[in-house]
Design a protein around this motif. Structure first.
Motif: not given
Length: 601
Positions: A457, A461, A480, A482, A496
């Motif tokens: 992304h 993050t 992650s 996210h 995130s």
């Protein structure tokens, strides 16, 4: 009606107004035989009776000669319509206005198209004359609803939850990773600004600055060329909070959407369901599943691994090899042979994936090239695993897990289009299925060079707390923090929890992504001055509104959108500038030979 030269709008008069003298302003929508016309403004329509007596002959001449879409002001008396002539389809259908005086404020020349929602007109023509297209009921409705929703969002965030509305700069510098950015030349030779693709760095810096809760209706820019249903400039509801975790952001957004949701679209239920990225890929073949209908992907590897089918055995011999399938309900009834061939060809051309079909006859027996390799027990297990009924069609694929899922996920959506075109409703446009998708990978291999990694992304993050140690040993396995918000199969938001440690941020940029951290030295330095833990999200306002009003394109919820190729067809932008205008910016245009010759001619 305050501040303006009218007593009422064209949409508000009712039987209770009969006998009153009113002044209306608007556009002539329709004329009939010099007897009456329909006047339109932003709120609705009112029927206007043109006087026929000699004393008002000048009024009759004025209104009868005014072209459709001319702007007029009329003053007259509200009267009831004659019995039997009421129009129940119009809110003002019980009354009409008998004109005493009239004034043509501006006459309209011949129109390029009729101002009616049902009139067929090309999108290019609509964009060229956008100011006329905006007069249509649907665009008026879309833009007014958008305004109301944004106003409710402001109330929820600022008045109820203490967010601060902050404007962030439009001229900034290039950000590593992510989409391509528009460049803006400066008067310093060789130096350029970038238009930000989001206020990402600024909102993090606001958290370092102690604002605690930030919000903005943010204009964003991405130079993505001619991607369908994307805009080079678009609007986000941009949010950042300090001392928050993923669950806190999710609760905030669910409350925000519930508070701002238009009443006429029904209620939305919270909390929204959640699924991991791996679950979404395995069940739906995409990270933005449309959960309004079934046809989930089913893993049938266990059933077929005992078969003698060569391509199945080849697939299962690879790491993460799998055999998966989707069941098309009533496919035999609704799909033609050419549709099935088209689906198979699509999987081959897009994913290099072979597809086999299995048909369940009305008597429950199976028809397929595979059945001769399957015993009765295996066929029975297959029918049970896929819940096959008579006239169902199954599409089967074998190969690497992610490729197979992606291919079947795409076929699932294309098949839904085909079934709906044939008359089987699968996706009700009046229902709204929200879904959180979580636990994305933090990094992905680069398409052009799979040995290198890029952010799934963006590079800010934070890794999943359980996977932090893997950052150093095996970054490809790091999940992650996210989260994406999906509505009816479209991503409408993403956010995130951010990295708030300068050391970790520098490691991700330099060691994992191999980026020059100098570009972000200001952010890295800020993180060293006591940055609080923080996280946020951005909702794509254009996409969200287009789904709420069931618009075919996001261009139908933006007042002045760009075309498919990123052009403003009304103002003819982008446009050429002279060498003299470019000189202060130290920029020269290097023309392709064909264009150079065309300009010279």
């Amino acid at each position: 009606n305050s501040f303006v030269a009218r007593t009422n709008t064209c949409g508000e008069l009712r039987s209770a107004h009969v006998g009153q003298e009113v002044t209306l302003c608007g556009w002539i929508q329709y004329q009939r035989q010099d007897l009456f016309l329909v006047l339109r403004d932003f709120q609705g329509l009112t029927q206007i009776i043109i006087p026929q007596d000699e004393a008002h002959s000048h009024v009759k001449k004025l209104l009868s000669n005014a072209p459709v879409e001319s702007v007029v002001r009329v003053t007259g008396i509200v009267i009831p319509r004659p019995p039997g002539q009421e129009n129940p389809k119009m809110p003002t259908g019980d009354i009409e206005v008998k004109v005493e005086t009239a004034e043509v404020l501006n006459s309209c020349k011949k129109l390029p198209f009729e101002i009616k929602d049902f009139t067929k007109k090309s999108e290019a023509l609509r964009m060229q004359y956008r100011y006329l297209d905006l007069r249509s009921f649907q665009l008026q409705y879309n833009l007014r609803l958008r305004s109301q929703i944004v106003m409710r969002m402001r109330e929820y965030l600022c008045n109820l939850h203490g967010f601060v509305d902050v404007e962030t700069p439009t001229l900034f510098k290039r950000t590593p990773g992510g989409a391509k950015e528009f460049l803006v030349p400066s008067r310093e030779a060789g130096k350029f600004y970038s238009l930000p693709q989001s206020p990402q760095q600024f909102k993090q810096l606001l958290m370092v600055g102690g604002l605690d809760r930030y919000f903005q209706v943010a204009r964003c820019y991405r130079d993505e060329g001619s991607r369908p249903d994307r805009q080079p400039e678009f609007t986000q509801i941009d949010i950042e909070m300090s001392f928050v975790d993923q669950a806190g952001i999710q609760r905030l957004i669910e409350g925000l959407l519930q508070y701002s949701w238009p009443e006429e679209r029904g209620c939305i239920t919270t909390p929204f369901p959640s699924m991991t990225y791996e679950e979404a890929l395995a069940d739906y073949g995409t990270d933005k599943p449309d959960t309004r209908f079934g046809m989930k992907i089913v893993d049938i590897s266990d059933i077929l691994q005992r078969s003698d089918i060569q391509f199945v055995q080849d697939a299962l011999s690879y790491p993460r090899g799998a055999v998966k399938a989707i069941r098309i309900p009533q496919g035999l009834r609704y799909l033609k042979n050419k549709d099935l061939e088209s689906l198979k060809e699509s999987a081959k051309s897009q994913f290099n994936q072979e597809i086999m079909e299995v048909i369940c006859r009305p008597d429950g027996s199976l028809k397929s090239l595979l059945t001769k390799f399957l015993g009765e027990k295996q066929q029975s297990e297959l029918i049970q695993a896929l819940d096959m009924q008579g006239d169902d069609v199954v599409l089967l694929a074998a190969g690497e897990h992610k490729q197979v899922c992606s291919a079947l996920g795409t076929l699932r959506l294309v098949t839904a289009d085909l079934l709906e075109a044939a008359g089987l409703l699968l996706r009700d446009p009046t229902t709204f299925h929200f879904l959180w998708v979580v636990d994305f990978p933090l990094f992905l291999p680069k398409e052009e060079n799979p040995t290198e990694l890029e952010s799934a992304h963006h590079p800010f993050t934070a890794p999943h707390p359980s996977d932090t140690s893997l950052l150093h040993s095996d970054p490809t396995k790091v999940r992650s923090q996210h989260y994406d918000l999906v509505l009816n199969g479209c991503e409408v938001g993403g956010g995130s929890i951010r990295i708030h440690s300068a050391e970790q941020q520098r490691f991700v940029l330099e060691k994992v992504l191999k980026e020059d951290s100098e570009v972000l030295s200001h952010l890295l330095e800020a993180l060293e001055f006591g940055a609080p833990p923080h996280g946020g999200i951005a909702l794509g306002l254009d996409r969200l509104i287009s789904l709420i009003v069931d618009a075919p394109s996001i261009r139908d919820v933006i007042a002045f959108p760009k075309s498919f190729r990123g052009r403003d067809l009304m103002g003819n932008a982008p446009d050429y500038v002279t060498p003299e205008e470019l000189e202060p910016y130290h920029v020269q245009v290097s023309w392709p030979p064909a264009e150079k010759e065309a300009k010279q001619n």
